[in-house]
Design an enzyme around this catalytic site. Structure first.
Site, PDB file in Angstrom:
ATOM      1  CD  GLU A 209      -3.106  -1.078   0.372  1.00 34.86           C
ATOM      2  OE1 GLU A 209      -3.324  -0.121   0.101  1.00 34.86           O
ATOM      3  OE2 GLU A 209      -3.686  -1.872   0.202  1.00 34.86           O
ATOM      4  CB  CYS A 243      -1.538   7.238   1.335  1.00 36.60           C
ATOM      5  SG  CYS A 243      -3.275   6.577   2.038  1.00 36.60           S
TER       6      CYS A 243
END
Ligand code: NAD
Length: 456
Positions: A209, A243
């Site tokens: 991720e 993010c």
């Protein structure tokens, strides 16, 4: 306890098959949720110490999502863990065909610092739900949250099921030398490469991720006030250290001025005259990131904000205009409260500019024009995103969350989180009473004809 010892213990424990029992998994997840709920104040205090993050934001962006996912697992685990019947092909008839979900084994979860509870405990909960054991290495940067997770988990869970290992690069490098059955990593693209290489030595599957520069397209036909409201919230929550935060905005030239004004107005609503953190704004995680972000701000291009205070690791919500793709702020993922705005007149060129860069984790588009929305969703490859909103796709458990290309591989959230830590074992199951002779020698012509006729 030495982590090599924990690793051995977990390997031994996994072989006892206890984690394959669905009730056992559900009980462990329930225990985790209850433990976190009972110690919420400790969790709030620790994160406040690290970054000044408020209880409201910690609950909204970390704990509530975690609790929701654990509750979903408690409800769905039984059905997800059952073998699933599928049709049998003609060549295998008569038989039953089914798929058995099985846990992978001993897993390693490496967390990032920006949402320290969620990004460590959510993948750990997915791993437990799927019947694995977990060694969890949270980010060392927010040291108080790392410590509180270690203390709570290591005193309340058996090390053979779930254990937190504290440490930085040295410890993670040593951990990565061990053989795991799955590694789940959240962090930067550069460290993602290191993890992938280490995993390759043992042929360990990975979920990565990662991050990237997530673009946002704003078109002249959007609802400007609503666009600014949603965009400003999504960009500056967690002081931009998200993010999936909109990294930069590509705005249609005809509304550039109006759009900048709308952004400023929205920022002023809850960040007015900001010179310090407060209930709805937090610090930059450390001095290194503070200095890095300051270098990205070109004072000549600041439209609003731009105020910084090193002693407080404070950077005001900042919008930059007249930005080009050659500016420093466009050379790396910003990961902080700076929003560059770049005007465009030709959509094809704007789309090409995005496509020429590494595939981002997210992409957002604000417009009412279905054709333009479709063009962006279909032509640009990115992890996931939203139309007329930003970052909110991550709260929907029905949407697998993950990157593509440089922004990552694999996904989680909801059922995808269970799948990420599961191997699907395919079985064809036959009775003894019949066996057609067609596939056996001697290979006669008539048999081939018949096979061609049956199988096509
Ligand atoms: P990072 O890559 O610096 O650190 C992540 C983890 O890796 C930490 O636990 C750290 O201890 C460890 N680590 C650091 N250097 C290492 C090395 N050389 N060898 C082995 N392990 C090492 O990332 P970060 O600064 O914690 O997080 C920021 C990045 O993470 C951003 O790029 C952001 O976009 C990304 N991110 C992605 C997601 C997502 O869900 N896709 C979520 C949060 C953050």
């Amino acid at each position: 306890m030495d982590f090599k010892e924990v690793h051995l213990k977990q390997q031994g424990f996994f072989l006892t098959n206890q984690t394959k029992d669905v009730d056992y998994r559900k009980n462990q997840l329930k225990k985790l949720k209850e433990l976190l709920k009972a110690n919420e104040q400790k969790l709030f205090d620790a994160i406040y110490e690290d970054s000044g993050k408020s209880e409201f934001e910690t609950y909204l962006t970390e704990l509530s999502l975690l609790y929701h996912e654990i509750s979903l697992f408690e409800k769905k685990l039984k059905s997800w863990s059952k073998p699933r019947r599928v049709w049998t092909d003609i060549a295998n008839m008569p038989a039953r065909s089914y798929i058995i979900p099985e846990p992978l084994g001993v897993t390693l979860v490496i967390g990032a610092w920006n949402y320290p509870y969620l990004l460590s405990l959510h993948p750990a909960a997915c791993a437990i739900a799927a019947g694995n054991t977990v060694m969890l290495k949270p980010s060392e940067l927010p040291s108080n949250t790392a410590r509180v997770m270690t203390e709570l988990i290591n005193t309340n869970f058996p090390a053979e099921l779930l254990h937190v290992v504290e440490g930085g690069v040295k410890e993670t490098t040593e951990l990565l030398e061990l053989k795991f059955d799955k590694i789940f990593f959240t962090g930067s693209t550069n460290v993602g490469r290191i993890v992938y290489q280490a995993a390759a030595k043992h042929l360990t599957p990975v979920t990565l991720e990662l991050g990237g520069k997530s673009p946002t397209f704003v078109f002249a036909d959007c609802n400007l006030a609503m666009t600014a409201k949603r965009l400003v919230w999504a960009k500056f929550i967690n002081a931009g250290q998200t993010c999936v935060a909109p990294d930069y905005v590509l705005v249609e030239k005809s509304i550039e001025t109006k759009f900048l004004e709308a952004l400023k107005l929205e920022i002023e609503k809850y960040h007015a005259d900001r010179k310090d953190i407060g209930e709805n704004y937090l610090r930059i995680i450390n001095e290194r990131n503070f200095d890095r972000l300051c270098r990205l701000i070109d004072p000549a291009k600041v439209y609003c904000g731009g105020y910084t205070d090193k002693a407080k690791r404070f950077i005001a919500p900042t919008v930059m205009n007249k930005v080009t793709f050659d500016d420093a702020v466009m050379q790396e993922e910003i990961f902080g409260p700076i929003l560059p705005v770049i005007p465009f007149t030709n959509l094809d060129e704007a789309v090409k500019t995005v496509k020429d860069r590494p595939k981002p984790l997210s992409c957002y588009v604000y417009s009412k024009d279905k054709k333009r929305i479709k063009k962006i969703l279909h032509e640009i490859s990115f992890g996931g995103g939203a139309v007329n909103d930003s970052i909110m796709h991550l709260s929907n458990s029905n949407l697998p969350f993950g990157g593509v290309g440089a922004s990552g591989m694999g996904s989680y959230h909801g059922k995808a989180g269970f799948d990420t830590f599961t191997h699907y074992k395919s079985i064809v199951d036959k009775p003894f009473w019949i066996e057609p002779n067609l596939k056996y020698p001697p290979y006669k012509k008539y048999k081939l004809k018949l096979i061609k006729w049956i199988l096509g």
